[in-house]
Design an enzyme around this catalytic site. Structure first.
Site, short mmCIF file in Angstrom:
data_model
loop_
_atom_site.label_atom_id
_atom_site.label_comp_id
_atom_site.label_asym_id
_atom_site.label_seq_id
_atom_site.Cartn_x
_atom_site.Cartn_y
_atom_site.Cartn_z
N ASN A 1 -8.76 16.21 -45.15
CA ASN A 1 -9.33 16.26 -43.79
C ASN A 1 -8.41 16.62 -42.76
OD1 ASN A 1 -11.82 15.60 -45.02
ND2 ASN A 1 -11.50 13.39 -44.74
N LYS B 1 -4.22 3.72 -11.78
CA LYS B 1 -3.28 3.94 -12.75
C LYS B 1 -3.72 3.92 -14.30
CE LYS B 1 -1.22 1.19 -9.92
NZ LYS B 1 -1.95 1.50 -9.05
N ASN C 1 0.86 -1.32 0.32
CA ASN C 1 -0.03 -0.16 -0.07
C ASN C 1 0.87 1.28 -0.05
OD1 ASN C 1 -2.00 -1.74 0.13
ND2 ASN C 1 -2.67 -1.50 2.07
N GLU D 1 -9.07 17.21 -35.23
CA GLU D 1 -10.18 16.32 -34.83
C GLU D 1 -10.01 15.33 -33.78
OE1 GLU D 1 -12.87 15.22 -38.50
OE2 GLU D 1 -11.09 15.75 -39.45
N GLN E 1 -6.80 0.38 -7.49
CA GLN E 1 -5.95 0.02 -8.47
C GLN E 1 -6.20 0.28 -9.73
OE1 GLN E 1 -4.16 -4.18 -8.26
NE2 GLN E 1 -5.72 -4.52 -9.82
N LYS F 1 -10.91 15.34 -51.19
CA LYS F 1 -10.97 15.79 -49.84
C LYS F 1 -9.67 15.64 -49.10
CE LYS F 1 -13.92 16.05 -47.17
NZ LYS F 1 -14.94 15.03 -46.49
N TYR G 1 -6.62 1.76 2.31
CA TYR G 1 -6.85 1.13 1.10
C TYR G 1 -7.79 0.41 0.61
CZ TYR G 1 -5.07 -1.07 -3.08
OH TYR G 1 -4.69 -1.66 -4.42
N1 ARG Z 1 -1.69 -3.35 -7.31
C1 ARG Z 1 -2.13 -2.74 -6.50
C2 ARG Z 1 -2.41 -1.18 -6.83
O1 ARG Z 1 -2.24 -0.96 -7.80
C3 ARG Z 1 -1.05 -2.70 -5.37
C4 ARG Z 1 -1.61 -2.31 -3.96
C5 ARG Z 1 -2.10 -3.71 -3.61
N2 ARG Z 1 -2.44 -3.63 -2.11
C6 ARG Z 1 -3.22 -4.53 -1.62
N3 ARG Z 1 -3.25 -4.49 -0.31
N4 ARG Z 1 -3.91 -5.61 -2.36
O2 ARG Z 1 -3.49 -0.87 -6.14
#
Ligand code: ARG
Length: 461
Positions: A287, A327, A112, A292, A324, A285, A319
């Site tokens: 474009n 990202k 975490n 766009e 997850q 054309k 957490y």
């Molecule tokens: N792959 C997880 C994420 O991106 C990492 C953290 C996972 N932690 C856990 N306690 N499962 O969030």
């Protein structure tokens, strides 16, 4: 089998294959491998300095991490979905290489705080790249603005001809927007530059760790001051997404203008062939696909922002696995934004500007009407009355199919005794733009002043 998982101790059943796939984030987070290794190096050194790990273990870990990094960069390490994410993939490989010392690396740490640290490190770098890219695009705009300080075009409100402006002035409007955009990225970067490492799972750790040391080693300003906050907030991601969304909205507005300007109906500009595509059925054309697409990407980037706001909205501390998803959203948004910035920076210098068409359009549509009203005001007519007189003049012109500067003495007298032929004959789009000669105005001299100011400013960074 369950026992092969790094966390498998209390599990009797193997993970379902569907879960294995669904749970994994390695496809998304693999790109943070360098940050993960950097974080682990700092953590291991700190554990060594604090006497929590032996010097031999720390040496083995550091060497092992170098090997893992080299393997990844050579393309020799295949990440495994069963190992879920980049953190466990790297740790598992490290342990394969160096044995027990590898298993000690995770002392006083959790995924975490690890993922929160990696993500901040990674995004910090992306922030710097984006700021540099924005500066490059600004430079392109400033150079174009210099070339077109005297190029007259219609300025619009409600997409109706309003008053003449200079193209340089119009381009510098985007330079201003981009400046604030870069500022938002810089602000977000400064706020996120605190180190979560050492917060462990949520409450901190029982080991005598030195969080100042790891924070400094990783180039953070300080450790995050609350372990629960450190592992559970993703506001830094929301801030970046928001900065990205605003930047992309600016680029989208610019795109919309380029698309309009390149239409046959406007005919103001032509984008280079290399940045346009044709039609598979209509041979004529050409474009403007790039603007766009940039306009379209803004929807996707805004989507990322909304996704993260909604994801975090009801999450209890600390957490939760929902996080997850962060990202994917932010990586995609930043990838798309960087693509947009790169395309604009490359495309704009080759844009052909049809100055005559712009000027013609500026001269049509009674764009000089405000200036005629201003001339009446200077002769002592109250502005509201001047407005009405010019309104009448415009109606007259429409009826007789002429422009304001073509009103003759008889017409002037018929419209209003206060309307002097000299006021009318003095009207020109050049005079209009030249007269707006104050800070922020559209006059060519002001544009040149602004260009000089930006050039100095952009050279500094
Ligand atoms: N792959 C997880 C994420 O991106 C990492 C953290 C996972 N932690 C856990 N306690 N499962 O969030």
């Amino acid at each position: 089998m369950a026992k092969e998982k790094l966390w498998g101790g209390r599990f009797a059943q193997a993970t379902d294959e569907l879960v294995e796939q669904f749970n994994a984030s390695i496809d998304v987070d693999a790109r943070m491998y360098a940050e993960d290794i950097e974080g682990s190096r700092a953590h291991a050194r700190m554990l060594g300095r604090q006497g929590i790990l032996s010097d031999e273990d720390v040496a083995a870990i550091l060497q092992g991490l170098d090997t893992v990094q080299a393997e990844i960069e050579a393309g020799d390490l295949t990440f495994s979905v069963a190992l879920e994410d980049v953190h466990m993939n790297i740790e598992a490989r490290l342990t394969e290489l160096i044995g027990d010392a590898g298993k000690r690396l995770h002392t006083g740490r959790s995924r975490n705080d690890q993922v929160a640290t990696d993500t901040r490190l990674y995004l910090r770098r992306r922030c710097d790249e984006i700021i540099a890219q924005i500066r490059r695009l600004q430079s392109v705009l400033v150079t174009l603005a210099q070339t077109h300080a005297d190029t007259i075009m219609p300025g619009f409100t409600h997409l109706q001809t309003a008053q003449p402006v200079t193209l340089g002035h119009h381009l510098l409007a985007y330079t201003e927007m981009l400046h604030r955009d870069a500022g938002r990225f810089a602000d977000a970067r400064a706020r996120m530059n605190q180190c979560p490492l050492g917060s462990a799972a949520l409450a901190g750790t029982t080991f005598a760790i030195d969080r100042e040391m790891t924070a400094a080693a990783l180039g953070f300003d300080q450790p995050c001051q609350n372990s629960l906050d450190a592992v559970s907030d993703r506001d830094f991601i929301i801030e970046l997404l928001s900065a990205a969304a605003i930047t992309s909205v600016h680029l989208s507005r610019f795109s919309e203008e380029l698309i309009l300007w390149m239409s046959a109906q406007f005919g103001f500009v032509e984008l280079p062939d290399a940045y346009c595509t044709g039609s598979s059925i209509m041979p004529q054309k050409k474009n403007p696909d790039m603007p766009e697409l940039v306009r379209g990407k803004s929807g996707r980037i805004i989507g990322g922002l909304v996704a993260m706001l909604v994801t975090l909205k009801s999450l209890p501390l600390a957490y939760n696995k929902d996080m997850q998803e962060d990202k994917g959203a932010v990586f995609d948004a930043l990838d798309q934004l960087q693509g947009c910035l790169a395309i604009f920076t490359a495309m704009l210098p080759g844009m052909k500007v049809h100055e005559e068409a712009m000027r013609r359009a500026a001269a049509a549509g009674f764009a000089t009407a405000t200036d005629l009203a201003d001339a009446l005001v200077r002769a002592g007519v109250p502005f509201r009355e001047a407005h009405a007189i010019v309104g009448k003049s415009v109606a007259w012109c429409i009826e007789h199919d002429i422009e304001l500067h073509e009103l003759d003495a008889t017409a002037c007298a018929a419209i209003d005794a206060r309307l002097q032929p000299a006021m009318v004959s003095a009207l020109s789009v050049d005079a209009c733009v030249r007269a707006r000669d104050h800070v922020g105005g559209t006059a060519p001299d002001q544009v040149r002043k602004q260009v000089r100011w930006w050039k100095e400013r952009l050279d500094e960074v």
